[in-house]
Design a protein around this motif. Structure first.
Motif, PDB file in Angstrom:
ATOM      1  N   ALA A 165       0.831  -1.207   0.000  1.00  0.00           N
ATOM      2  CA  ALA A 165       0.000   0.000   0.000  1.00  0.00           C
ATOM      3  C   ALA A 165       0.862   1.253   0.000  1.00  0.00           C
ATOM      4  O   ALA A 165       0.581   2.227  -0.713  1.00  0.00           O
ATOM      5  CB  ALA A 165      -0.933  -0.011   1.208  1.00  0.00           C
ATOM      6  N   ALA A 168       2.398   1.643  -3.370  1.00  0.00           N
ATOM      7  CA  ALA A 168       1.403   1.954  -4.393  1.00  0.00           C
ATOM      8  C   ALA A 168       0.881   3.385  -4.262  1.00  0.00           C
ATOM      9  O   ALA A 168       0.634   4.054  -5.268  1.00  0.00           O
ATOM     10  CB  ALA A 168       0.247   0.958  -4.311  1.00  0.00           C
ATOM     11  N   PHE A 169       0.698   3.853  -3.026  1.00  0.00           N
ATOM     12  CA  PHE A 169       0.039   5.142  -2.818  1.00  0.00           C
ATOM     13  C   PHE A 169       0.964   6.221  -2.247  1.00  0.00           C
ATOM     14  O   PHE A 169       0.596   7.394  -2.205  1.00  0.00           O
ATOM     15  CB  PHE A 169      -1.166   4.975  -1.889  1.00  0.00           C
TER      16      PHE A 169
END
Length: 404
Positions: A165, A168-169
């Motif tokens: 996460a 990805a972000f």
């Protein structure tokens, strides 16, 4: 048996609860960063050789420091040693985060950080194994080691998703800073636990070299403990392809998406969580050697299945089953050492164990890593799995305890 009979273990449940909580929080941040670094290197290079360099940087310092770490763990307060090691890792990680935030994000900066983090792990891991018998009564060792395995596996299950996460972000810098925060929280909790320093005449006087020699002399005197460590070395060397080359296999054979790498790590960790709960509630067979060796056979067979898996779904299933099997191998072996080794020698023996593990995994990757660029990883898994099964058969006769 050499278990400490003079410790009354008053309030042990509270102490071990705080201790496991501190280690769990710290592990979450460390494992998330470890995954982030491995995936960063894998996705940017897709090279077995680069993963081999990563492995060497992760384990060579542990081999070097283990010679001295065991002496320090036996001589000084084990709680303090764990806190200092955790603090050293946090400071190094924070420095890397600052460099990356300043724009110095060359991939080679990761390697010196891995080296320093490995030094810290080489102190922290045997210290944790040595301190548990100080906190827990003998009859609760298997249960507590199983619970510890399950909690650690839960964090290992969550940390790949958290790492994915973040990548990805956000950025890898965010993962590094989270590790610093979790380390500080873990150190804070540990500071509230009272752990006595063992009176240890075995490390008083003489030089450091002589004290280290005492540890080797101890292994020479107790053949069963020495055989356990030799067996562990052989198995760890052979499972290194499953431990380190599966991200390469996934990216090459099934796809290089981050979610696939995350799913691979999470299924293994979920299996470890389940396996830890099973061994904590079941306790294994009365003969711990039997529990360990049967788990070794299953591990080898599942490595073969992993290499032969035709689809990603079956790969994840076999990976889950390997995770379930692992605690039934690790926990009995750890408990046997915790029970049979004198408390004043726990630090050095568990450091030898850490050194053996690290050296085996490093040699395994030096062997299998470059091979992973020449042949299919699946073929390496199948061949190594066959040899793991053979090791279990040899171990049945090799690991005979005179107390059995």
């Amino acid at each position: 048996m050499h278990y400490d009979k003079n410790n009354n273990y008053n309030g042990w449940q509270r102490k071990i609860a705080f201790f496991l909580s501190a280690q769990t929080i710290s592990l979450f941040g460390s494992s998330m960063v470890q995954f982030a670094i491995i995936w960063y290197i894998t996705l940017h290079t897709s090279s077995g050789t680069m993963l081999t360099i990563t492995t060497v940087c992760g384990f060579l310092p542990q081999i070097i420091i283990s010679l001295f770490a065991g002496l320090w763990i036996d001589r000084y307060n084990r709680k303090t040693m764990i806190m200092l090691a955790d603090g050293m890792i946090a400071i190094t990680t924070f420095a890397l985060a600052i460099l990356f935030l300043a724009g110095y994000n060359d991939i080679w900066l990761l390697y010196p950080v891995l080296l320093i983090r490995s030094f810290g792990t080489g102190i922290q891991t045997p210290a944790v194994q040595a301190i548990i018998p100080q906190l827990v009564p003998k009859e609760q060792l298997m249960r507590v080691n199983g619970i510890n395995s399950s909690i650690s596996s839960l964090m290992m299950f969550l940390s790949p998703a958290a790492g994915a996460a973040v990548l990805a972000f956000a950025t890898i810098e965010m993962a590094l800073l989270i590790d610093v925060v979790t380390a500080l929280i873990g150190i804070g909790i540990m500071s509230g636990i009272t752990v006595s320093t063992l009176a240890n005449k075995a490390v008083e006087g003489n030089s450091g070299v002589q004290k280290i020699k005492q540890g080797f002399a101890y292994l020479k005197e107790y053949a069963y403990i020495r055989r356990l460590l030799v067996f562990l070395f052989a198995v760890m060397l052979l499972i290194s392809p499953a431990a380190f080359l599966t991200p390469l296999m996934v990216s090459r054979s099934f796809g290089s998406e981050v979610w696939r790498l995350s799913a691979s790590e999470m299924t293994f960790s979920a299996g470890m969580l389940i396996g830890g709960l099973i061994i904590a509630s079941w306790g294994g067979f009365r003969n711990r050697r039997l529990t360990m060796l049967l788990a070794c056979v299953l591990y080898g067979l599942l490595m073969i299945a992993l290499g032969a898996a035709p689809t990603f779904g079956l790969y994840l299933l076999f990976n889950l089953l390997i995770g379930i099997t692992s605690p039934s191998f690790n926990s009995p072996l750890t408990v046997m050492l915790q029970e049979k080794v004198e408390p004043q020698m726990h630090g050095r023996v568990f450091s030898f164990m850490q050194m053996s593990n690290s050296f085996a995994l490093m040699v395994g990757m030096l062997l299998f890593g470059p091979l992973g660029d020449a042949v299919r990883v699946e073929s390496l898994l199948i061949a190594a799995g066959v040899l793991v099964v053979a090791c279990a058969g040899i171990g049945w006769r090799f690991l005979i305890d005179r107390d059995e």
